[in-house]
Each structure stands twice: as C-alpha cells, then as structure tokens.
Design a protein around this motif. Structure first.
Motif, short mmCIF file in Angstrom:
data_model
loop_
_atom_site.label_atom_id
_atom_site.label_comp_id
_atom_site.label_asym_id
_atom_site.label_seq_id
_atom_site.Cartn_x
_atom_site.Cartn_y
_atom_site.Cartn_z
N LEU A 113 52.68 -20.21 -11.58
CA LEU A 113 52.79 -19.88 -12.90
C LEU A 113 51.46 -19.56 -13.59
O LEU A 113 50.42 -20.32 -13.56
N LEU A 114 51.11 -18.25 -13.87
CA LEU A 114 50.04 -17.70 -14.43
C LEU A 114 50.30 -17.86 -16.06
O LEU A 114 51.20 -17.47 -16.74
N CYS A 169 51.91 -24.64 -8.88
CA CYS A 169 50.51 -24.49 -9.16
C CYS A 169 50.38 -23.62 -10.45
O CYS A 169 51.33 -22.82 -10.55
N ALA A 170 49.43 -23.55 -11.21
CA ALA A 170 49.19 -22.78 -12.46
C ALA A 170 47.89 -22.31 -12.41
O ALA A 170 47.10 -22.94 -12.06
N ILE A 171 47.76 -21.11 -13.09
CA ILE A 171 46.28 -20.66 -13.37
C ILE A 171 46.19 -20.33 -14.87
O ILE A 171 47.10 -19.64 -15.33
N LEU A 200 44.69 -16.61 -7.72
CA LEU A 200 45.90 -16.63 -7.00
C LEU A 200 46.01 -16.92 -5.52
O LEU A 200 46.94 -17.54 -5.20
N VAL A 201 44.94 -16.47 -4.87
CA VAL A 201 44.93 -16.83 -3.59
C VAL A 201 44.93 -18.42 -3.11
O VAL A 201 45.58 -18.86 -2.41
N LEU A 202 44.08 -18.98 -3.67
CA LEU A 202 43.99 -20.32 -3.89
C LEU A 202 45.19 -21.12 -4.36
O LEU A 202 45.73 -22.10 -3.94
N ALA A 203 45.76 -20.59 -5.37
CA ALA A 203 47.08 -21.11 -5.98
C ALA A 203 48.09 -21.23 -4.88
O ALA A 203 48.97 -22.13 -4.85
N ARG A 204 48.16 -19.90 -4.27
CA ARG A 204 49.28 -19.86 -3.45
C ARG A 204 49.06 -20.76 -2.26
O ARG A 204 50.11 -21.35 -1.62
#
Length: 275
Positions: A35-36, A70-72, A208-212
């Motif tokens: 979730l951004l 995960c969220a950003i 986003l790479v790390l969140a995924r």
C-alpha cells in the motif's frame, strides 16, 4: 470528504477527488501486497493541515486492518513535506486523532506491519519525524532534512528527539536539534538517520522494490521480528530476549514455517499465507 474504503485492485487510488483540495489530502495506491500512502499538497510543499493528519491516521489504520503486507509513506512533487502548515493547524486538538493508528507510533494503537519512508527534497519537522517513525528510510540525494522547531521557540513533539539520539548518539543528534540546521542526504546517511541514498527520481521505485521483497516474506515472522525489536528498544535487551523462546514456538507451529521448509526442499519460492 467522506471516508473511502481501500480498493483491493492494483493501481487503485484511495481518497482522491477531481479537484485539488486547498487543505491537502492523503492519497493511496495499491500495488499487489503493498500500500502506497502519499502526501498530496505539492503547491504548499506538502505542508500538513489537520485534515491531512486525520487522513494519514486513517490510512495507517486501513493499512493495519487490511490485507497489505508492507506500506510506503511518500509524497507527490519534489518535496516530502515542509512540515506543519501552522496557519491551518488547530493546536487545541491532538495532531493525530486518538483511536486510530498513530503514524508516529507514540500512542496506542500502534501498527504491527512494516512501513518504509521514501523521502526527497525538503523534509522538515514533522516530516522527518514521520520518516523516523517508519522502519527505515530511502532518501533522495536532493534531500534537505531539518528539525526546525528550536528556531520557532518549540521542540519536536512527535518523537524526533529520542529517535535521533537512538540512531546517531547524543552529540550528533544535538548538533542538529539545538541549532535547527539543515542536513543533506550524505550527512543523514553518515549519521544513520537514513538507510539508502538514491537518485531523487528513483526514491519511490527503490522503496517499492524493497517493499515487495518484504511482502514476500512470512507475515507472522515479519510481525514477530518487528514486535521483538520494538520491545528491545522500549524495554531493553533482557526483556526482548526473555520472549524469544515463546515467540519462536508460536512461529514453529504456523503453516508458513511448514511452507518455508517445503519450499527449501523443493527449491522453489515460498508462498506464505500468514497462517
């Protein structure tokens, strides 16, 4: 603006309206299990209003109660935020509504899921405190970071002081807290305030790479790791280690541990369900 429920479709945006809102807004977008959460008031350097603070708390609450792993926390435009828009802040009320998840993790209910902060450009006062309250920070090389409160006769009230000391030590923290001086991205990295510095245009993509990558891990193990780490910070080493056997026992009884073992034996990527 009426509360809008999160949309489970990839790329969906939450809480947007056709017209730009003068008091700003928080917008969210779903990318698979991520979730951004976006700060959206670029014409005012994303300065926070009470409306935005309330929407941010609601977004964190929706995240905590929703399916995302995960969220950003990020921003629109070239700047993370200039901080509170003092002309549009009512100091008679709590900055973050009680009863919702606290984005700066000072008051219950606290989130139990990971958040990555993706910052760039101007990142002042409450903006830096929000970033420090995340689990780690991806920073643009153009970042201009400062706790300016002392210059206004104030002090950081959203956790900035203890978190800066925690990461950089007393002297390094006080060097910036007591002067209100601005630091660049390289300094923030050297002092352990941020974990990676990347090109400004790549900040969100890297986060986003790390969140995924985090979202691919077993949710129960991620939650247990965060809670044990938080206990170590708040209650000390002995309190955290005293719970390791019990916490590990709960994880060993989960479906995800069995899936992790099977995926290792079968030489394939694990498919964790959070059970």
């Amino acid at each position: 603006m009426p509360k809008q429920k999160p949309d489970s479709q990839n790329g969906a945006k939450i809480g947007q309206s056709a017209d730009e809102n003068a008091l700003g807004r928080i917008v969210t977008r779903v990318e698979g299990d991520v979730l951004l959460i976006g700060i959206d008031r670029p014409r005012k350097l994303n300065g926070f209003t009470n409306k935005m603070l309330g929407e941010l708390s609601q977004a964190y609450t929706d995240y905590e109660n929703g399916p995302w792993r995960c969220a950003i926390l990020h921003s629109t435009g070239k700047h993370f935020t200039a901080g509170l828009d003092l002309q549009n802040i009512d100091r008679a009320v709590s900055l973050f509504p009680r009863g919702l998840v606290d984005p700066v993790s000072l008051h219950a209910p606290l989130r139990t899921k990971p958040v990555i902060a993706a910052v760039r450009g101007i990142t002042y006062t409450i903006g830096f405190e929000l970033a420090l309250a995340a689990d780690f920070i991806i920073c643009g090389s153009d970042a201009r970071i400062a706790q300016l409160e002392v210059k206004r006769g104030l002090m950081p009230t959203c956790g900035g002081t203890p978190r800066m000391i925690e990461r950089a030590g007393w002297g390094n923290a006080m060097r910036y807290l007591l002067t209100g001086d601005e630091m660049d991205a390289a300094t923030a990295l050297r002092l352990n305030f941020v974990q990676e510095v990347v090109d400004p245009e790549a900040v969100l993509d890297r986060a986003l790479v790390l969140a995924r990558r985090i979202a691919e891990q077993a949710p129960l193990a991620v939650k247990a790791t965060m809670l044990n780490g938080r206990k170590s910070l708040t209650e000390g080493f002995d309190a955290a280690t005293a719970e390791l056997d019990a916490e590990s026992g709960v994880l060993r009884g989960s479906d995800d541990v069995q899936e992790g073992l099977r995926s290792f034996i079968e030489k394939r990527k694990a498919r964790f369900t959070g059970k």
